[in-house]
Design an enzyme around this catalytic site. Structure first.
Site: not given
Lengths: 287, 287, 287, 287
Positions: D230-231
């Site tokens: 994530l990210d």
């Protein structure tokens, strides 16, 4: 986001002297007003005091209809200019546009998503191109073509239309005609233009071409109030983006479009929230 | 940081046509050169090709003293202008300064800490103020006062001094005199000036005062090559900082000083690393 | 620039409530003080009021020695924290530095050219490298080497030195040692550090390497007050510069140096002019 | 603007070695191709060569259908990865959105005004909110609600829909669901997300709240390719805006919206013009 509580907003300007803030804040406090924002500024060189004061209407014991009458005793000794606004009174805005639509799209999106406290009274163009776009948004679209011959009559018709629509603010969203003095005088310090350069550099036509030919390493956009002198009105907001020799004129136009719409939207935001105060061709932008 | 390996740097410019990159890179490869940087660019509007090519000297089988002779067969069919530099040959720089010293301090600090591949041949001023500062750094300081009457003679003396010092680059680090045509012609595209505004806005004297009076929301600084037209030479680098109505002229001066020294230093960096190529009053800045 | 007239500066913080500005400004006005700057701000979420008020000492009828005694009646009902400064009392600053000197050069230049109202009491380092530079500026240089073994004793010696020098502010100008709790507690909210990243990204060691490996398109620098948690103290100022895949770690280091010195200098400027007020790990920076 | 002439675009990546540029440019020139853009870059640390080459199809003597067959002899000795695109083949794009519409509005406006060479194949949401907006633009809208229970099935349906629509690029325009590994693997390096912070600062949920609480002086937005972490995918573009203590979380959200839409649009522009090449979690953005 909860709806914010309604507030009163005072814009105030006078020769600088002792005791102004004390007098203003004492007046509001005496009427039980809860000040939620106070931004003041003294132009030491000019000797002028500027303030924006915002307080909650809830609990304020003085009906706004009687504000002027009571406040006058405070303001008069300071020889002040002032005006009062209510946050729950949405301004009425006209948008003028020609063929390029990027600023118009941006304004319509902000309007539709409720970002701004504004009524769009109408969109006015010298071309028919964007009628569909505007009407799809449920907004009135008027087309008044402008030719060198028809210009005076067209402006008279525009002024008439805008007055009947009772607009508080006129936004030139890449409207590519120069407004005549009659138009400008009809809406003093209420017309906001976006110019596609970092003013005062590259005033006038074709600023991206001029910027390219001069070889600048940064381009900009400028939102300003319109006065009778072309591109010389008080600047409200500017922003810039870095470019290089690699960018041709088409690239500057493309990059500039994003600057233009963002810079214009910030200027409109300021006006809609009563944060702008013009003095001597400069704009105080209250935070 | 290890000392980087010495390289050769070719700056090349010609009418755009097919096969240039193939010819250039084939030539270097044929002589066993290891290209470590190639930046090329075509100005499609003007039909001009620009390139900067850098390769390691180690292993390059062609002695640089014979480069021109062999490379000419490649360059001539393209009607190219080109020049060759060696990364291990430090440029000789003169710094000219008046009373404000922030750019001078910055240049001396970078020089002393070895940030730049440069010899500072001398510092030249029209005032005595900074003799101590410069001599403390172990550098020659020359003061040639300039008055309206003495200007021509002063410039002749300056040119003489700079020529004897064999300088490759003259940096005007807030030198507050306008250079005459003779001076400019003596060092074509070798004089770099820092102007304290975002050119072409606010050319000439007192740009911070002018920026303040115009009410701009962003100020800037511009490094450019000096030509005979004041503040109109090819722009090398610009940068900006946001200001508001709150900043008086003194604040703009203070904020601008930091912009000036950084922007000037970036332009000098570009020149020292042979990354700048001027064409039609625009500067190609190779990365 | 004429020397500005001496002023008093009040920093004030209390639970938000009605009538604060009226009370403050009435108090100063009653004692005939001419307020030249008032910046106030309410953190609506936290319900806290902050203000910075500056007025001319000339004409102010209350001797500052008696200020606390009289002002207490105003401040106490608001449960306020406040402190008073005089613009004509220069702060005493210590600069701590390791091997990299770009921030030190910049600070010394600003000091020497009189840009800041500050006394540099001493420069303190864990290396001898910059003794010559500092002493050339006529300032005391102390070297206290720090090893893992000597760290506690070294910090005790540092604290002792700084206390004897009676410093108001300690600037870590790329001092590459982590300060222990005893040091931090000895100078609460008086130690300003420059961290070479855009915090909270890349806290800790080698931020340029980390930024490069993460492939960010913008790098930054952060000036903050030092607290016991490394790189987590209240941020005072940040700035950034755009980079691309082309820049290696060495390039980021080079570009970052300029960011670091400028960002640090802005934070120091704020502290020297009493514009910084910390609340809940955030810094209010008065304009 | 005239329609630009169709071009071929080659993205090329291989271990760095001598003679690559010569080989590439010679190949194109030999087939009578007119190279209009060549951007190459060597990651010296990793020893990898990257290039983007664009040439006009007009006059190029090698039919693109036979390109691979002939070019293979050039690329194979360099152990290169490469891919070829045609500028006249518009990519097919899916847009995924939740409740916030500012990025969607911006994308629809650019699509409608012909700014991008793209087909929007469909808009996919986990809410019905924006069906009207999308269908008004004449584009297919699909709503697949996502609950913790239905997530796996929903993703399978999404993947199916996107595959059937034959999309080349999936844009997460503030789509507020985390994509599972199956989804990410179905469209490797073809999913572009806009994260509303300056990554790696403030990854995860509520970044504006986190930025406010940390007291940063600059906020940002980041467009990146989506990977399973994530990210943490390769960053394509970032931009920032200065804020102060005065801005509450709502202000950051408001200011951030403009950053998000502009940053996302630049990343999409890069992908649509085949300017992005990922290597080791970093994105080379060719100019």
């Amino acid at each position: 986001m909860a709806t914010p509580k309604p507030t009163a907003i005072l814009l105030f300007c006078c020769p600088d002297q002792r005791g102004i803030v004390a007098a203003l804040s004492t007046f509001i406090t005496r009427h039980n007003g809860n000040i939620i924002a106070l931004d003041q500024y003294v132009d030491a060189e000019e000797g002028v005091f500027f303030a924006r004061m915002e307080w909650e209407l809830e609990g304020f014991s003085l009906p706004l209809g009687q504000f002027a009458e009571h406040f006058d005793a405070v303001a008069r000794p300071f020889q002040a200019n002032w005006r009062l606004h209510r946050s729950d009174q949405r301004l009425r805005m006209a948008v003028m546009v020609s063929k390029q639509a990027h600023c118009l799209y941006d304004i319509l999106a902000r309007h539709e998503s409720g970002e701004w406290p504004v009524e769009i009274a109408l969109v006015l163009s010298n071309h028919e191109d964007h009628r569909g776009l505007v009407e799809r948004h449920g907004l009135p679209f008027h087309c008044i073509p402008v030719t060198p011959q028809s210009k005076a009559a067209a402006e008279a018709a525009q002024i008439d239309l805008l007055r009947k629509a009772n607009v508080d603010i006129v936004v030139l969203a890449r409207y590519m005609q120069i407004l005549g003095p009659a138009f400008v005088q009809a809406f003093p310090m209420r017309i906001i233009n976006i110019h596609h350069s970092f003013l005062p550099a590259f005033a006038g036509a074709n600023p991206y071409r001029a910027a390219h030919d001069r070889g600048v390493k940064i381009i900009g956009a400028t939102a300003h109030f319109v006065t009778e002198k072309l591109d010389e009105g008080p600047i409200i907001e500017q922003d810039v983006i870095r470019v290089s020799h690699r960018q041709g004129v088409d690239d500057l136009v493309r990059l500039g479009r994003d600057l233009e719409k963002i810079v214009l939207s910030r200027a409109i935001y300021g006006q809609l929230h009563h944060r702008l105060l013009v003095y001597k061709n400069r704009t105080v932008v209250f935070s």
